[in-house]
Scaffold this motif. Structure first.
Motif, PDB file in Angstrom:
ATOM      1  N   GLY A 140       8.165   2.778  13.887  1.00  0.00           N
ATOM      2  CA  GLY A 140       7.459   1.721  13.198  1.00  0.00           C
ATOM      3  C   GLY A 140       7.802   0.381  13.997  1.00  0.00           C
ATOM      4  N   THR A 187       8.442   7.462   5.964  1.00  0.00           N
ATOM      5  CA  THR A 187       8.729   6.467   6.736  1.00  0.00           C
ATOM      6  C   THR A 187       8.773   5.066   6.053  1.00  0.00           C
ATOM      7  N   THR A 189       9.397   0.808   5.357  1.00  0.00           N
ATOM      8  CA  THR A 189       9.473  -0.470   5.559  1.00  0.00           C
ATOM      9  C   THR A 189      10.391  -1.269   4.445  1.00  0.00           C
TER      10      THR A 189
END
Length: 227
Positions: A140, A187, A189
């Motif tokens: 990312g 994933t 963030t």
């Protein structure tokens, strides 16, 4: 057991324990194995709002299920937005104690619970049977270092952000004591300086919501009965 891999894991755990107010979003997939052995994958999202040591809000969404969990240091509430049902119970005074209590008492295991356990005595490096540095990777837009670990019943990988903020950016967990080897992957963030208000952790039931009882389970008996 590569010492640098163990050291990276311990460094990440120490850093996570310094975070006081944060949010983390996870784009996740989970494998479900059917009775005839076919493996199905279901995508979903996970959103945590956390104020250490005693504030947590979790929202989980998939095409099949939605759940919210509220914890304010005194009360735990589990809410199903689709059916408008919720259950509340008294809770321990810290997130760490909450995780252990709801798992033992109600059989509830929060997704990505390791985020709250790394860097504590509940996630000792002595449980590892293998620790390997895989190499650099980009997740990312973040430069990370990929590590692979093994312990009883589980193989898992973590991609740790390089630099002064060693945040886990991706996590893959493979269950090895199941012949189908189902996986969970997420994933992540992060916002490590989130401004969170008390209202984020307090459940206010909608007018049409119905309260039900959170039933205690015999976890040991359930494990013995499972095939």
């Amino acid at each position: 057991m590569q010492p640098e891999a163990v050291a990276a894991l311990e460094k990440m755990g120490r850093y996570l324990r310094t975070l006081k107010n944060f949010t983390v979003h996870g784009d996740s997939t989970i494998d479900v194995v059917t009775e005839d052995g076919q493996k199905l994958e279901f995508p979903g999202t996970i959103d945590y709002k956390v104020r250490a040591p005693n504030g947590l809000h979790l929202e989980m969404k998939t095409d099949r299920k939605q759940r919210e969990i509220f914890y304010d240091g005194k009360t735990l509430t589990v809410y199903g937005p689709k059916n408008k049902l919720y259950a509340s119970t008294d809770a321990p005074p810290t997130i760490s104690a909450l995780l252990a209590a709801i798992d033992d008492k109600y059989g509830i295991e929060l997704p990505l619970a390791d985020l709250f356990l790394w860097g504590t005595d509940r996630a000792p490096s002595s449980a590892l049977t293998s620790a390997v540095f895989v190499g650099p990777a980009r997740i990312g837009g973040s430069v990370t270092e990929q590590y692979a670990f093994r312990q009883e019943g589980v193989d898992w990988q973590v991609w740790i952000e390089a630099g002064e903020k060693p945040l886990p950016r991706r996590l893959v967990i493979t269950t090895t004591d199941d012949p189908a080897h189902p996986q969970y992957a997420s994933t992540l963030t992060w916002n490590t300086s989130a401004a969170l208000k008390d209202a984020a952790f307090t459940f206010m039931p909608p007018k049409d919501a119905q309260r039900i009882k959170l039933v205690e389970v015999d976890v040991a008996a359930a494990q013995e009965a499972s095939p």
